[in-house]
Enzyme design. Structure first.
Site, PDB file in Angstrom:
ATOM      1  CB  SER A 158      -0.915   0.010   1.236  1.00 36.99           C
ATOM      2  OG  SER A 158      -0.139   0.139   2.420  1.00 36.99           O
ATOM      3  CE  LYS A 159      -2.504   6.222  -2.672  1.00 37.92           C
ATOM      4  NZ  LYS A 159      -3.450   7.360  -2.674  1.00 37.92           N
ATOM      5  NE  ARG A 160       1.314  -0.788   5.959  1.00 40.06           N
ATOM      6  CZ  ARG A 160       0.224  -1.407   5.579  1.00 40.06           C
ATOM      7  NH1 ARG A 160      -0.828  -0.697   5.155  1.00 40.06           N
ATOM      8  NH2 ARG A 160       0.151  -2.725   5.597  1.00 40.06           N
ATOM      9  N   GLY A 211       5.498   3.246   0.256  1.00 40.24           N
ATOM     10  CA  GLY A 211       6.146   4.113  -0.738  1.00 40.24           C
ATOM     11  C   GLY A 211       5.360   4.106  -2.031  1.00 40.24           C
TER      12      GLY A 211
END
Length: 502
Positions: free
Chosen positions: A268-270, A272
């Protein structure tokens, strides 16, 4: 036209006429996981001489945008995933946007009505919630209890004609056994039929639900293999029931395991960057990204790591796709990207470098043409030292500017060391009188300096490196000086001299 039947059809075997599809929703950019699914579909089609279809599932009116559609198309093009049918390409099974296919859903619903495969349900949302809560309280099935399935047909038709709000539900056949299918990746999969209720096909506003629309699309587009993420595994039994109700062949399903981050959690976006275009903007090469994603769950022989798109297309098979989740490792992707850069010809790497140099303001289009030979000389200085193209401009910016700003720490660490000023004077004198200013001549002249002035080579070479590049780390020194040229080299030594210590 969908032909309906009351008989359960045979599931579609692997055939020569392979047709696969990639069906993203344009609610955002193309995610890495979606890109891997697209790559596998593309490779499977190419391996079998089949057809790769791109279909846009744009039925979410709030989140589906034309901008996102274009972003998906750009990402597909960047990766080199050419599709045989789809937006901008056409094909006899279009349209290829789900919002333009409502007529086929309405037609299929009418066919199901005629065959007795569907019925109207008038239960309100509040009533349905109450039924679910009651089911949970008893510890049993919490799905729909089929209240409206037993309504008198004429009475139900009259209520529909009167405009009473209703949905249309699939009439799952009484006595239908557990729903089993052979997944091309996971093997035999079985879902208990009592865990699948009479699912909604068409909502009260007349729009098709996801499972109904997808099944109709795949059926009318003659899709033979549905290769998708395992987040759709729970949809499969519902879709099989719809296929059976329609009386059309059930495709072969292949569900791909999810991609996890280094922490073992879903990517996910966490973690990167997660979209294809984000990796493009970070300086990754499309062939490296495609290669790396292909290996997140599939292997050629268990050993080979760098494979061309041609090799992938010639050898891809679903039986070599792993059931286990894949771990996305940025360091491995960096290594692979660097390997592709190192293997490039000088001409090709110059072509890849130029847009990055231009975006950094270091090179104009005209200069890229006029200075091509100079740029070709630059390639060996950087090809072994960068893993991504975004690392290029900061590394070579000193070669494109008239002057250079010397880093404070480099000045303190190198130029203010005893003997640095003497070293710069000696280097200036050695370079100023050279008959030619090429790498070999420059190196020969400068290597004589340490012994002549009695200063350690490290002090001499670091002093001139900082003077001409502004930092203590740079591409090879002698080659850099040749590219910089005699005039700029001498000017930079002169500019650095007042900052140095004798």
């Amino acid at each position: 036209m969908i032909t309906l039947s009351t008989e359960t059809p045979e599931r579609n075997p692997v055939s020569e006429n392979v047709r696969v599809r990639f069906a993203p929703s344009p609610t955002g950019n193309l995610h890495i996981g979606g890109a891997r699914t697209a790559i596998y579909n593309w490779a499977f089609a190419r391996r079998h001489g089949g057809t790769f279809v791109l279909r846009i599932e744009d039925t979410d009116p709030e989140r589906s945008t034309e901008e996102n559609t274009q972003a998906i198309l750009r990402a597909m093009e960047w990766l080199g995933l050419d599709f045989d049918e789809g937006p901008g390409v056409g094909g006899k099974y279009g349209p290829y946007f789900q919002t333009e296919r409502a007529e086929s859903y309405a037609e299929a619903l009418e066919g199901l009505k005629a065959a007795g495969g569907t019925y109207p349900c008038f239960c309100t949302p509040a009533e349905l919630d109450a039924k679910r809560e009651a089911g949970r309280a008893k510890g049993g099935f919490a799905g729909y209890d089929r209240t409206c399935r037993s309504l008198d047909a004429d009475a139900a038709a009259a209520r529909v004609a009167a405009g009473e709000p209703h949905v249309w539900r699939l009439k799952v056949p009484d006595g239908r056994g557990d729903i089993a299918f052979s997944d091309a990746v996971r093997g035999e999969v079985t879902f208990p039929v009592d865990a699948v209720d009479d699912l909604v096909l068409v909502r009260t506003d007349g729009t098709a639900t996801y499972n109904f629309a997808v099944t109709i699309d795949d059926a009318t587009m003659a899709i033979t293999h549905v290769v998708r993420g395992d987040d759709h595994l729970s949809n499969t039994p519902k879709q099989i029931l719809i296929y059976e109700a329609l009386g059309v062949p059930v495709p072969t399903f292949a569900h791909l395991s999810m991609i996890l981050g280094a922490d073992g959690k879903r990517l996910s976006k966490r973690h990167g960057a997660t979209s294809v275009e984000a990796y493009r903007d970070l300086g990754y090469l499309p062939e490296a990204v495609m290669n790396y994603l292909a290996l997140l769950g599939w292997s050629l022989d268990g050993e080979t790591t760098v494979i061309s798109r041609e090799t992938l297309a010639e050898n891809f098979s679903l039986d070599r796709v792993s059931k286990n989740p894949a771990i996305f490792d940025d360091e491995k992707l960096d290594w692979m990207n660097g390997a592709y850069i190192r293997e490039m010809s000088a001409d090709e790497l110059v072509d890849r470098m130029n847009p990055w140099l231009a975006s950094a303001g270091l090179l104009t289009a005209d200069e890229a043409i006029a200075r091509r030979e100079w740029l070709l000389k630059l390639v060996p200085l950087v090809s072994e030292r960068i893993k991504r193209l975004d690392e290029l401009a900061p590394m070579v910016a000193f070669l494109f500017s008239e002057t250079v700003e010397i880093d404070d720490s480099a000045r303190a660490k190198v130029l203010q060391k005893e003997g640095a000023g003497v070293a710069l004077d000696a280097c200036r004198d050695a370079l100023a009188g050279l008959a030619s200013f090429d790498t070999e001549t420059i190196e020969a002249a400068l290597r004589e300096v340490p012994e002549r002035v009695g200063i350690k080579p490290k002090v001499v070479f670091q002093a001139i490196r900082v003077a001409v590049t502004g930092t203590t780390v740079s591409p090879p020194l002698f080659e850099s000086l040749e590219l910089l040229g005699r005039e700029r080299t001498l000017l930079r030594i002169a500019a650095a001299r007042p900052l140095s210590t004798d």
